[in-house]
Design a protein around this motif. Structure first.
Motif, PDB file in Angstrom:
ATOM      1  N   GLY A   1       0.843  -0.875   0.026  1.00 59.75           N
ATOM      2  CA  GLY A   1       0.118   0.189  -0.037  1.00 59.75           C
ATOM      3  C   GLY A   1       0.568   1.271   0.267  1.00 59.75           C
ATOM      4  O   GLY A   1       0.684   1.724  -0.754  1.00 59.75           O
ATOM      5  N   ASP A   2       1.430   1.681   1.386  1.00 54.64           N
ATOM      6  CA  ASP A   2       2.492   2.538   0.965  1.00 54.64           C
ATOM      7  C   ASP A   2       3.210   2.912   0.169  1.00 54.64           C
ATOM      8  O   ASP A   2       4.256   3.975  -0.524  1.00 54.64           O
TER       9      ASP A   2
ATOM     10  N   SER B   1      -1.850  -6.163   1.296  1.00 54.86           N
ATOM     11  CA  SER B   1      -2.409  -4.567   0.729  1.00 54.86           C
ATOM     12  C   SER B   1      -2.901  -5.127  -0.558  1.00 54.86           C
ATOM     13  O   SER B   1      -1.753  -5.088  -2.033  1.00 54.86           O
TER      14      SER B   1
END
Ligand SMILES: Nc1ncnc2c1ncn2[C@@H]1O[C@H](COP(=O)(O)OP(=O)(O)O)[C@@H](O)[C@H]1O
Ligand SMILES: C=C(OP(=O)(O)O)C(=O)O
Ligand SMILES: [K+]
Ligand SMILES: [Mg+2]
Length: 577
Positions: free
Chosen positions: A350-351, A383
């Motif tokens: 995600g990040d 994610s």
């Protein structure tokens, strides 16, 4: 029992690994230590010499992770395995049991006991709580529910606490579940604290230096690009931004800003990896005895070492594993040393996808998974695996392909985030992970796709090197002889992880004396953890294990097994009597 064994022995008794010399005061009065020494092996057993008609159960002295000895009852009548695994083994046999482990993030959609139980039944090995969201009281209740299910219903779900980290994120949207940003709209991002009267199209930001760090013309990405804005004006603490890619703003969504095609790393890059709030959350995690702490936005090995010594000083048994989340440019730069320092890693896509160009994420994932395997650390791929299932009951073909790829890379575990935390179909999403894992693992085995990956030595001592060689050879023998299962008797779990690292074709039954080691083994590929009191007498351990497992219908006469242990460095091949 027909058994063939291969022993390795070290030259002197002091070099003999993993034998604990108990402190003189430890043995109970009715026991004496027997030193059984043969030309080839050397072992210590606790022997009962009581004439008491109702003797206490025999005890063995075990060492736990080097953190001092303690006494564990070797109750010969019991073996603990979680009931989901037991049912699966009985129904489908060893071969088709799932090897890839599953982590579910718990949120509003899954925090009730019934919902948690549905996930446990569906194969959740680890429940993750994300300290970015919810209150400590909320998380405490979730932990209590999971623990109660484990105790009362016989599951073995481990708990992972994930720190918030010093990321920049939006505030809470005043209680609204989401807000829609439309193309061309101007929104204000502000560090002001509003009470109830937050003006329309205003978003609060948790980072005080926000207005100073951004510049007019910067691109502001919400959640790694789910919504995009351009900074058009700065006005004191308020930053006016125009929406360029419309979308849904979710509470506490992550914010990054980009300038001339690169991620801006101004003072925000100097924020500590573990914030003061994170330290308090970590204290909470220690008090609640979580099994894993996942550290967000790790930049260097130093912070991991610091946290590990903090835990060692506070947790009596030092039995919490630290997982490094790889989700920043710095974590990729210092990847090897970070993973070496940690007990495992998470590919936090995600990040990561907000910090490096998206098209670089797959290569980064492949590298992280490979480095973890080489350094013998479990790895979680996380994610958006099944992002569309937050809203829909069926995954996209692309999502299934992504899950397959993570399984094919032989990562230890897959993780659900929003799909299980706040999605509409948490159980269905878990079912997809489970069935895709089982299918791809079978395809891998049937096609004999054994990879040629070089597994370098990880241990430093000679004895560690022997253990590694034993595990590598045992795994290879297991494949060549097509055995039904590998058995490993392990006190710290290390020997089990060495076997798991080889990714053998058959499942690995890992017997350990400690409940917390057993829970932590839940994260590792192919391991079926059992809690069992055992002694240094392997013959006896094996016979007892066979009869206990046979009595529960989990193995049968004739099954071919290879056994290794970290007490006696040997490989034994035998048919279950
Ligand atoms: N404890 C919680 N309370 C409320 N919502 C949660 C909680 N945990 C997760 N969520 C929701 O699930 C979404 C996905 O979870 P996760 O991926 O862990 O967090 P994030 O999106 O912040 O990276 C979050 O954005 C949030 O909306
Ligand atoms: C798992 C991740 O971290 P979090 O959900 O805490 O942002 C991620 O960024 O992919
Ligand atoms: K987090
Ligand atoms: Mg993250």
């Amino acid at each position: 029992m027909s058994s063939q064994s291969l022993h390795f022995f070290t030259p002197s008794s002091t070099a003999c690994p993993n034998i604990t010399f108990p402190k003189p005061s430890l043995p109970a009065p009715n026991r004496r230590l027997a030193f059984a020494s043969s030309p080839r092996t050397f072992s210590i057993r606790a022997v009962s010499e009581s004439s008491d008609p109702n003797p206490a159960p025999p005890q063995v002295v075990v060492s736990d992770n080097g953190a001092g000895s303690r006494v564990v009852a070797a109750d010969s009548s019991s073996i603990e395995v979680d009931k989901v695994t037991e049912a699966e083994l009985k129904e489908n046999g060893f071969r088709s049991s799932r090897r890839t482990k599953l982590v579910c993030t718990i949120g509003p959609a899954t925090c009730g006991s019934e919902q948690l139980e549905a996930l446990a039944v569906g194969g959740m090995n680890v429940a993750r709580i994300n300290m970015c969201h919810g209150t400590r009281e909320w998380h405490k209740r979730v932990i209590e529910r999971v623990r109660r299910l484990n105790e009362v219903k016989g599951y073995a779900v481990a708990i992972m606490m994930d720190t918030e980290g010093s990321e920049i994120h939006m505030g809470d949207l005043g209680g609204a579940p989401s807000a829609k940003a439309e193309d061309g709209e101007v929104w204000t991002f502000s560090v002001r604290a509003y009470d109830a009267n937050r003006p329309e199209r205003t978003i609060t930001v948790n980072y005080d230096g926000f207005a100073e760090d951004v510049k007019v013309g910067d691109e502001l990405l919400v959640d790694g690009g789910m919504v995009r804005f351009e900074v058009i004006e700065k006005f004191g603490p308020d930053v006016k931004c125009m929406c360029t890619d419309p979308g849904l703003l979710l509470p506490r969504a992550n914010l990054t800003f980009w300038r001339d095609g690169s991620l801006v790393r101004e003072r925000n890059a100097m924020l500590p990896t573990i914030s003061s709030k994170d330290w308090l959350d970590i204290d909470f995690g220690l008090a609640e005895s979580v099994d894993f702490i996942a550290v967000s936005f790790v930049k260097s090995a130093e912070v991991i070492n610091h946290l590990k010594s903090y835990i060692a000083a506070r947790s009596r048994d030092n039995d919490i594993s630290v997982i490094a989340k790889i989700e920043s440019i710095d974590s990729l730069k210092n990847l090897e040393e970070i993973i070496q320092a940690s007990d495992g890693a998470m590919v936090a896509r995600g990040d990561l996808g907000a910090q490096i160009p998206l098209e670089q994420v797959p290569a980064a994932q492949q590298r992280i998974v490979q480095v973890c395997r080489q350094l013998n650390k479990p790895v979680i791929v996380a994610s958006q695996l099944l992002e569309s299932m937050i809203e829909y009951p069926t995954p996209t073909r692309a999502e299934v392909a992504d899950v397959s790829e993570a399984v094919r890379q032989r990562s230890d575990a897959l993780m659900l985030s929003g799909e299980s935390a706040m999605g509409q179909f948490p159980d269905k999403a878990l079912t997809v992970l489970r069935s895709v894992s089982v299918r791809i693992e079978k395809w891998w085995r049937d096609g004999k796709h054994h990879e040629a990956m070089e597994l370098p030595a990880v241990g430093s001592s000679f004895s560690d090197r022997i253990s590694e060689e034993i595990c590598t050879s045992a795994a290879k023998m297991a494949n060549n002889l097509e055995v039904d299962a590998l058995f490993v008797y392990t006190k710290t779990g290390h020997m089990a992880s060495l076997l798991s690292r080889c990714r053998p074709d058959c499942p690995i039954f890992a017997f350990t004396t400690s409940t917390s080691v057993r829970r932590r083994l839940n994260l590792q590929w192919g391991l079926i953890p059992f809690r069992l009191g055992f002694s240094d007498d392997m013959e006896n351990n094996l016979n007892r294990t066979f009869s206990l497992l046979k009595a529960r219908g989990m193995i049968k006469s004739g099954d071919l097994v290879i056994a290794v242990s970290d007490m006696l460095q040997s490989i034994q091949v035998m048919n279950v009597p």
